[in-house]
Design an enzyme around this catalytic site. Structure first.
Site: not given
Ligand SMILES: *Cc1c(COP(=O)(O)O)cnc(C)c1O
Length: 403
Positions: A203, A335
């Site tokens: 991917h 994050c």
């Protein structure tokens, strides 16, 4: 131009329509289990898997039997590091890696530490480069594995893999590299680069998610005479698929897509990397022309064609992202982890917390256009200027004028 613009290709790439087309029949008519030996459905699936294996091997100059299919680079990294650690425990308990590695490498090493292994985590220089001499100095009589990534997913820096591999080989230590970002993007040759194990994933190269491979060298070179083959302890046990190294029914459509993705990358890499470098430089130059105090993170030349990681002083990366909902890119703060903080990769460069928090990453891909690049540059410039107008520090520093 369609919005939002996707420019986060170091996280994942879009699937190439040619890859999807190759995969489709393996969901529908050719849905067989590649391990079914008694009928044509199984034979057809097995044949497709072996064709894909040849294409994947060809991309990295390996032999087809040196390719083990996995569920992605995370699984490949786990299998390589744990598999070697457990198999060669009798020879030693020391592993060498680096600060900027992917978490799937670092956390596998951390876990091994709780099981009696020693891990040396090497520092990197301000560009994110590991020094092959540091690898040499870190090797002890107990060292069984060196694992250093080929190209960084965050800052795009390309490591001196060939030299590191030579150092490892000179001391008869196995060398694994996480090549998830490198394979299909830059020339990557396991023979020329002295690599014993390599993790790759579909991917990141326009193939489907959830399909990867681990390259494992079959025939060792001379210095490993006592040890003619690289051997691994599997981490997933079952029916003995993939030579017992990774049991479980093969993801045939995913593997077919992976093979096609490799074939396309191999064929198109020379033109594609030139095109992406031109687009990336166009983006950088447009921004740097209009914005002062912007810094490039990572190496200026030894970097992936598709990665641009920039620090804008006086503008927080997170704020830039939030202001630009029509652009998909990412920031230099972690994050995605439990405790928000600056990215450990950027911190390892020694650039400091502020610059790390002021960083954003653009990842270009095969289908990005000049029009998209120009749009992104323009929007980023507007946003950074706006954020700086609201920054007391910037206003103090510049006397209120925007350069
Ligand atoms: C994406 C990535 C991984 C993880 O690969 P998955 O196939 O998503 O598990 C590992 N290492 C690097 C360098 C990556 O970029």
């Amino acid at each position: 131009m369609k919005l939002p613009v996707y420019m986060d290709s170091n996280a994942t790439t879009p699937v190439d329509p040619r890859v999807l087309e190759a995969m489709m029949p393996y969901f529908t008519e050719h849905f067989g289990n590649a391990a079914s030996k008694t009928h044509s459905f199984g034979w057809k699936a097995e044949e497709a898997v072996e064709t894909a294996r040849r294409k994947i091997a060809a991309l990295i100059n390996a032999k087809p039997r040196e390719i083990i299919f996995t569920g992605g680079a995370t699984e490949s990294n786990n299998l390589a590091i744990r598999g070697i650690a457990e198999m060669y425990r009798y020879k030693g308990n020391h592993i060498i890696t680096a600060q900027t590695e992917h978490k799937s490498v670092l956390n596998t090493c951390e876990r091994l530490k709780t099981e009696g292994f020693e891990v040396t985590v090497l520092p990197v220089d301000k560009y994110g480069l590991v020094d092959p001499d540091d690898v040499r100095s870190a090797i002890t009589g107990e060292t069984i594995l060196v694992t250093i990534m080929t190209a960084s997913n965050e800052i795009g820096t390309i490591a001196p893999v060939k030299e590191i591999g030579a150092v490892a080989r000179e001391r008869s230590v196995l060398f694994h590299t996480d090549a998830a970002q490198a394979a299909g993007k830059i020339p990557f040759d396991v023979e020329e680069m002295n690599i014993d194990l390599a993790s790759i994933t579909a991917h990141k190269m326009y193939g489907p998610k959830g399909t990867g491979a681990l390259y494992v060298r079959h025939e060792m070179v001379d210095s490993h005479k006592e040890n003619p083959r690289v051997k691994l302890k599997p981490i997933i046990n079952g029916g003995g698929h993939e030579g017992g190294m990774c049991s479980g029914t093969l993801n045939v459509p995913g593997i077919v897509g992976f093979g096609t993705a490799c074939e396309i990358c191999q064929k198109e890499m020379p033109q594609e990397s030139k095109r992406l470098i031109a687009l990336r430089d166009r983006l950088y130059n447009a921004i740097a022309e209009k914005i002062d105090e912007v810094y490039l993170n990572g190496h200026p030349v030894k970097r992936l064609p598709n990665n641009l990681n920039l620090a804008f002083l006086y503008a927080e990366g997170q704020s830039i992202l939030m202001d630009l909902k029509n652009i998909a890119f990412s920031s230099g703060s972690a994050c995605n982890s439990a405790k928000p903080g600056p990215s450990y990769v950027l911190m390892a460069l020694g650039i400091g917390e502020e610059r790390a928090f002021n960083s954003v990453r653009f990842g270009l891909h095969r289908f990005n256009t000049e029009e998209e690049v120009d749009y992104v540059a323009e929007e980023v410039i507007k946003t950074v200027k706006k954020l700086r107008q609201m920054s007391p520090l910037y206003m103090l520093r510049s006397g209120g004028s925007q350069g």
